[in-house]
Design an enzyme around this catalytic site. Structure first.
Site, PDB file in Angstrom:
ATOM      1  N   THR A  53     -13.683  -4.730   4.607  1.00  0.00           N
ATOM      2  CA  THR A  53     -12.846  -3.575   4.432  1.00  0.00           C
ATOM      3  C   THR A  53     -13.653  -2.141   4.721  1.00  0.00           C
ATOM      4  OG1 THR A  53     -13.073  -3.110   2.227  1.00  0.00           O
ATOM      5  CG2 THR A  53     -11.604  -4.804   2.540  1.00  0.00           C
ATOM      6  N   ASP A  69      -9.033   0.806  -7.034  1.00  0.00           N
ATOM      7  CA  ASP A  69      -9.465   2.056  -7.461  1.00  0.00           C
ATOM      8  C   ASP A  69     -10.347   1.677  -9.098  1.00  0.00           C
ATOM      9  OD1 ASP A  69      -8.658   3.657  -5.501  1.00  0.00           O
ATOM     10  OD2 ASP A  69      -6.720   3.506  -6.280  1.00  0.00           O
ATOM     11  N   ASP A 122       4.227   1.218  -4.926  1.00  0.00           N
ATOM     12  CA  ASP A 122       3.478   0.741  -6.033  1.00  0.00           C
ATOM     13  C   ASP A 122       3.589  -0.989  -6.125  1.00  0.00           C
ATOM     14  OD1 ASP A 122       2.623   0.086  -8.603  1.00  0.00           O
ATOM     15  OD2 ASP A 122       3.204   1.979  -9.324  1.00  0.00           O
ATOM     16  N   ASP A 172     -17.114  -2.914  -5.763  1.00  0.00           N
ATOM     17  CA  ASP A 172     -18.558  -2.587  -5.988  1.00  0.00           C
ATOM     18  C   ASP A 172     -18.941  -1.845  -7.117  1.00  0.00           C
ATOM     19  OD1 ASP A 172     -17.359  -0.433  -5.353  1.00  0.00           O
ATOM     20  OD2 ASP A 172     -18.369  -0.193  -3.193  1.00  0.00           O
ATOM     21  N   GLU A 184       0.768  -1.043   0.018  1.00  0.00           N
ATOM     22  CA  GLU A 184       0.158  -0.074  -0.155  1.00  0.00           C
ATOM     23  C   GLU A 184       0.870   1.291  -0.061  1.00  0.00           C
ATOM     24  OE1 GLU A 184      -3.425   0.913   0.037  1.00  0.00           O
ATOM     25  OE2 GLU A 184      -2.613   2.617  -0.526  1.00  0.00           O
ATOM     26  N   GLU A 239     -15.437  -1.106   1.408  1.00  0.00           N
ATOM     27  CA  GLU A 239     -16.390  -1.987   1.240  1.00  0.00           C
ATOM     28  C   GLU A 239     -17.798  -1.781   2.123  1.00  0.00           C
ATOM     29  OE1 GLU A 239     -15.605  -5.847   2.362  1.00  0.00           O
ATOM     30  OE2 GLU A 239     -17.567  -6.827   1.660  1.00  0.00           O
TER      31      GLU A 239
HETATM   32  C1  LIG Z   1     -10.290   2.031  -3.147  1.00  0.00           C
HETATM   33  S1  LIG Z   1      -9.168   1.718  -2.179  1.00  0.00           S
HETATM   34  C2  LIG Z   1      -9.315   0.283  -1.184  1.00  0.00           C
HETATM   35  C3  LIG Z   1      -8.478   0.231  -0.231  1.00  0.00           C
HETATM   36  C4  LIG Z   1      -8.810  -1.197   0.702  1.00  0.00           C
HETATM   37  N1  LIG Z   1      -8.407  -2.560  -0.400  1.00  0.00           N
HETATM   38  C5  LIG Z   1     -10.325  -1.303   1.091  1.00  0.00           C
HETATM   39  O1  LIG Z   1     -11.078  -2.200   0.526  1.00  0.00           O
HETATM   40  O2  LIG Z   1     -10.783  -0.440   1.870  1.00  0.00           O
HETATM   41  C6  LIG Z   1      -7.989   1.248  -3.035  1.00  0.00           C
HETATM   42  C7  LIG Z   1      -6.457   1.180  -2.688  1.00  0.00           C
HETATM   43  O3  LIG Z   1      -5.296   0.818  -3.713  1.00  0.00           O
HETATM   44  C8  LIG Z   1      -4.122   1.345  -3.599  1.00  0.00           C
HETATM   45  N2  LIG Z   1      -3.628   1.309  -4.523  1.00  0.00           N
HETATM   46  C9  LIG Z   1      -3.663   1.900  -6.039  1.00  0.00           C
HETATM   47  N3  LIG Z   1      -2.703   1.715  -6.868  1.00  0.00           N
HETATM   48  C10 LIG Z   1      -1.976   0.763  -6.187  1.00  0.00           C
HETATM   49  C11 LIG Z   1      -0.688   0.297  -6.726  1.00  0.00           C
HETATM   50  N4  LIG Z   1      -0.172   0.370  -7.813  1.00  0.00           N
HETATM   51  N5  LIG Z   1      -0.101  -0.602  -5.873  1.00  0.00           N
HETATM   52  C12 LIG Z   1      -0.284  -0.838  -4.326  1.00  0.00           C
HETATM   53  N6  LIG Z   1      -1.689  -0.300  -4.039  1.00  0.00           N
HETATM   54  C13 LIG Z   1      -2.239   0.668  -4.873  1.00  0.00           C
HETATM   55  C14 LIG Z   1      -4.700   2.781  -3.040  1.00  0.00           C
HETATM   56  O4  LIG Z   1      -3.667   3.518  -2.363  1.00  0.00           O
HETATM   57  C15 LIG Z   1      -5.925   2.553  -2.290  1.00  0.00           C
HETATM   58  O5  LIG Z   1      -5.570   2.308  -0.878  1.00  0.00           O
END
Ligand SMILES: C[S@@+](CC[C@H](N)C(=O)[O-])C[C@H]1O[C@@H](n2cnc3c(N)ncnc32)[C@H](O)[C@@H]1O
Length: 242
Positions: A214, A140, A118, A176, A91, A217
């Site tokens: 999460t 995302d 990343d 979702d 993360e 979620e």
């Molecule tokens: C919409 S959030 C969901 C977070 C968590 N999985 C949840 O369900 O509450 C998407 C997460 O993916 C992380 N993220 C986006 N691109 C990423 C990447 N290339 N590598 C690792 N994490 C990433 C973002 O920082 C963010 O915290």
């Protein structure tokens, strides 16, 4: 990494997300300064391959990977439920990382290691056939068509997951966002290394056993966004094709 992923001058892929929103409270900052370096599985600025047996106290245990863990609710729950399994959480959003660090510290969790950058930089450095489960939960969605190439699920990512996965490893995806769910099925179903494990038409409605909700979620559910849960399994490699 995608063929059209912009490459930074240092040769690394461009990442579109946020690293930080608000300033961390002193206790959280202290955890980032003191505990994170101890739990970091590898230096994000290095390119050297990662030796998983050196990374964990229990070198022989299976290793599961969660990409984009947000504030880490699912990862913490999974690590507490299965203390004999090793977990890597990835993360780049440091506020989320600091929240998980506080929980890991409070519960004395010893089977979790972190990569605070990343995930693509991590995946490239993990050994072949080393991971026994991959979670990508509520990634995302990048809803605009011109941004679909930023979605984490791409043919190239699935190829990389297939390289890292042991035979029969599960890749668990949840979202979702209906468009992203359809996109993921369209990418994974034709992939030669992955099979959707669904047994019933409404299989996608139920989270896998032992699921921990999460934050993202829960927020979506309050708004009436029903998540889909897709579990794919890595097909066994042919004996001459590792
Ligand atoms: C919409 S959030 C969901 C977070 C968590 N999985 C949840 O369900 O509450 C998407 C997460 O993916 C992380 N993220 C986006 N691109 C990423 C990447 N290339 N590598 C690792 N994490 C990433 C973002 O920082 C963010 O915290």
């Amino acid at each position: 990494m995608n063929s059209d992923t912009p490459i930074r001058p240092d040769g690394k892929p461009h990442w579109y997300g946020r690293r930080k929103t608000h300033k961390l409270r002193p206790r959280r900052q202290q955890l980032v300064d003191d505990l994170l370096p101890k739990l970091r599985i590898a230096d994000p600025d290095s390119d050297t391959p990662i030796d998983l047996s050196a990374a964990f106290d229990n070198a022989d245990a299976d290793v599961r990977l969660e990409i984009g863990f947000g504030a880490g609710e699912h990862l913490l729950g999974a690590a507490l439920k299965d203390p004999d399994i090793n977990f890597i959480g990835c993360e780049p959003f440091i506020n989320g990382v600091s929240a998980l660090l506080a929980d890991l510290d409070e519960h004395d969790v010893t089977n979790v290691r972190l990569f605070d950058d990343d995930a693509r930089l991590l995946l490239a450095r993990l050994p072949t056939a080393s991971i026994s489960k991959i979670y990508l939960l509520f990634p995302d969605p990048w809803p605009k068509s011109r941004h679909h190439r930023r979605r984490f699920v791409q043919r190239e990512t699935l190829d990389t997951f297939a390289r890292l996965a042991k035979d029969d490893t599960e890749f668990v995806f949840a979202s979702d966002h209906k468009g992203y769910v359809a996109w993921t099925l369209a990418q994974v179903l034709p992939h030669p290394d992955w099979t959707w494990t669904a047994r019933r038409p409404d299989d996608w409605c139920d989270p896998p056993e032992g699921w921990v909700e999460t934050r993202y979620e829960a927020k979506g559910r309050k708004k009436g966004d029903e998540p889909a849960y897709l579990t794919f399994q890595r097909n066994p490699r042919a004996s001459n094709n590792v």
